[in-house]
Design a protein around this motif. Structure first.
Motif, short mmCIF file in Angstrom:
data_model
loop_
_atom_site.label_atom_id
_atom_site.label_comp_id
_atom_site.label_asym_id
_atom_site.label_seq_id
_atom_site.Cartn_x
_atom_site.Cartn_y
_atom_site.Cartn_z
N GLY A 10 43.67 -12.23 -12.37
CA GLY A 10 44.33 -10.94 -12.21
C GLY A 10 43.32 -9.83 -12.04
N ALA A 11 43.44 -9.07 -10.94
CA ALA A 11 42.52 -7.97 -10.67
C ALA A 11 43.24 -6.64 -10.69
N GLY A 12 44.25 -6.55 -11.53
CA GLY A 12 44.94 -5.29 -11.71
C GLY A 12 44.17 -4.38 -12.65
N TYR A 13 44.88 -3.45 -13.24
CA TYR A 13 44.26 -2.44 -14.10
C TYR A 13 43.46 -3.08 -15.24
N VAL A 14 44.07 -4.03 -15.95
CA VAL A 14 43.39 -4.67 -17.08
C VAL A 14 42.38 -5.70 -16.60
N GLY A 15 42.78 -6.53 -15.65
CA GLY A 15 41.89 -7.61 -15.19
C GLY A 15 40.61 -7.09 -14.56
N LEU A 16 40.73 -6.08 -13.71
CA LEU A 16 39.54 -5.56 -13.03
C LEU A 16 38.60 -4.89 -14.03
#
Length: 431
Positions: A10-16
């Motif tokens: 996951g490269a969303g807000y948390v993942g990135l």
């Protein structure tokens, strides 16, 4: 500690943020996402999130060879020490968190994980998910650890690298300590506990903040009716160490990607476990009331009808310092105003002209948002709104009325410009 090999799903807000910051701490990180365009952009250090230092850390990680981005599941997981799950867990139809993305990732990776790997749940998940994931994996040689995130939008990098606390939960203490060791150098207090307790810490924290905000919003309404000043009331409260200074600023309601979702999820969990939670239910109901109350104040400010009335909206994101429009109370208010026939023109520093967030036509300056408006409504606490030339703004409007839903503006300056100021938590003096 020695650098570890980490895969972040996951490269969303948390993942990135997780991937970029672990690379900054010296680990070797692969960040995977299902969106090919997003992966292509991130591989060129193009970050579209309004988050201080995040683009810098992504560029640094790529340049130093400690960070890379891939589409889907990384081709080689055989040497991964930790698999972090940072995928969305949105609200499902029942109000409970939807774990389908978590299950999907595990289904596609469980047979490819090496023995001794630790699966770390970073996503916000209901109590019992870590144990459920352990059973789903059917891998006794792979352990699962809950490690909730506490990242504030607009401060995510700072919160990761200088956290107030790190919470790690597992039935296997050795695995919990391995995860904690990844954060070496952050010098944060740590809570090592069981997985259920760790999962509940995240919900308990966010829901407490939601209740605190609902409380202060109701207090602001009481101040308006009693002739009191919410600023003076909260100043007196903040000095009490038992209460604390944070989350005592009134507004049009709370929103964003976490509080609405997490309050519903914790309430759903409570219902399933037959635990009555009236305080949390009341906080949610109060938030709905607050949005309607703000819309009502705007209606009254323009004479009782919004049909065909032009309203200038200042602020669209759910809070200042972010470009996030998810569950924004500003947009919730705008929807109610539009439903009664208002024509809305808005400005927000992080929302580009031409965007279409709900019923608001977005322009590129506050002055254009105010042009020919029968009222200006301040819905997000961007500091630049307080610093506006309000005499210049008065020259743009049809009627000099400001509804300040954030109690943000300098009252004397706005009134001196000729505006009638209706501020949250202050009695309306009519001037």
């Amino acid at each position: 500690m020695a650098a570890r090999r980490i895969a972040v799903m996951g490269a969303g807000y948390v993942g990135l943020t997780t991937a970029a910051c672990f690379a900054r701490l010296g680990h070797q990180v692969t960040c995977a996402d299902v969106d090919p365009q997003r992966v292509a952009a991130l591989s060129k250090a193009e970050v579209d999130q309004h988050e201080p230092r995040l683009a810098e850390l992504v560029e640094e990680g790529l340049r130093e060879g400690r960070l890379r981005f891939v589409v889907g599941v990384p081709a080689n997981l055989s040497d991964v020490d930790f698999l972090f799950l940072a995928v969305p867990t949105p609200t499902g139809e029942s109000g409970a968190a939807d774990l389908s993305a978590v299950v999907d990732v595990l289904t596609r990776t469980r047979e490819r994980l090496p023995a001794g790997c630790v699966v770390v749940i970073k996503s916000t998940v209901p109590v019992g998910t870590t144990m459920r994931v352990t059973k789903l994996l059917e891998r006794p040689d792979v352990t699962v650890v809950a490690n909730p995130e506490f990242l504030r939008e607009g401060h995510a990098v700072e919160d990761f690298l200088h956290p107030q606390r790190i919470v790690v939960g597992s039935e296997d203490e050795a695995s919990a300590l391995r995860v904690l060791a990844l954060y070496a150098g952050t010098d944060a207090p740590a809570v090592i506990t069981d997985s259920a307790s760790a999962e509940l810490v995240k919900y308990a924290s966010n829901c407490f903040l939601a209740m605190k905000l609902s409380y202060v919003n109701t207090l602001a309404e009481l101040c308006e009716q009693a002739g009191a000043d919410i600023d003076d009331v909260t100043e007196g409260m903040r000095l009490d160490e038992r209460i604390g200074a944070a989350f005592l600023d009134p507004g049009p309601g709370w929103g964003g990607s976490c509080l609405p979702k997490d309050t519903k999820a914790l309430l759903s969990t409570s219902d399933k476990l037959d635990v009555d939670f009236p305080l949390l239910r009341a906080a949610i109901d109060t938030n709905t009331h607050q949005v309607r109350r703000v819309a009502g104040k705007v209606r009254e400010a323009v004479g009782g009808s919004l049909s065909g009335v032009r309203i200038g909206v200042l602020g669209l994101t759910f809070k200042a310092g972010t470009d996030d429009l998810r569950d924004s109370p500003a947009l919730a208010v705008a929807q109610l105003l539009a439903a009664e026939g208002a024509e809305l023109t808005g400005y927000d520093p992080c929302v580009p002209e031409g965007a279409s967030p709900g019923p608001v036509r977005v322009v590129d300056t506050p002055q254009r948002a105010a042009r020919d408006a029968s009222a200006i409504v301040v819905l997000t606490e961007w500091p630049e709104f307080a610093a506006l030339d309000w005499t210049q703004m008065a020259g743009q409007v049809r009627h000099p009325v400001v509804v300040d839903c954030r109690d943000l503006l300098p009252a004397e300056k706005v009134k001196a410009a000729g505006f009638r100021l209706i501020a949250t938590g202050k009695p309306d003096t009519g001037n």
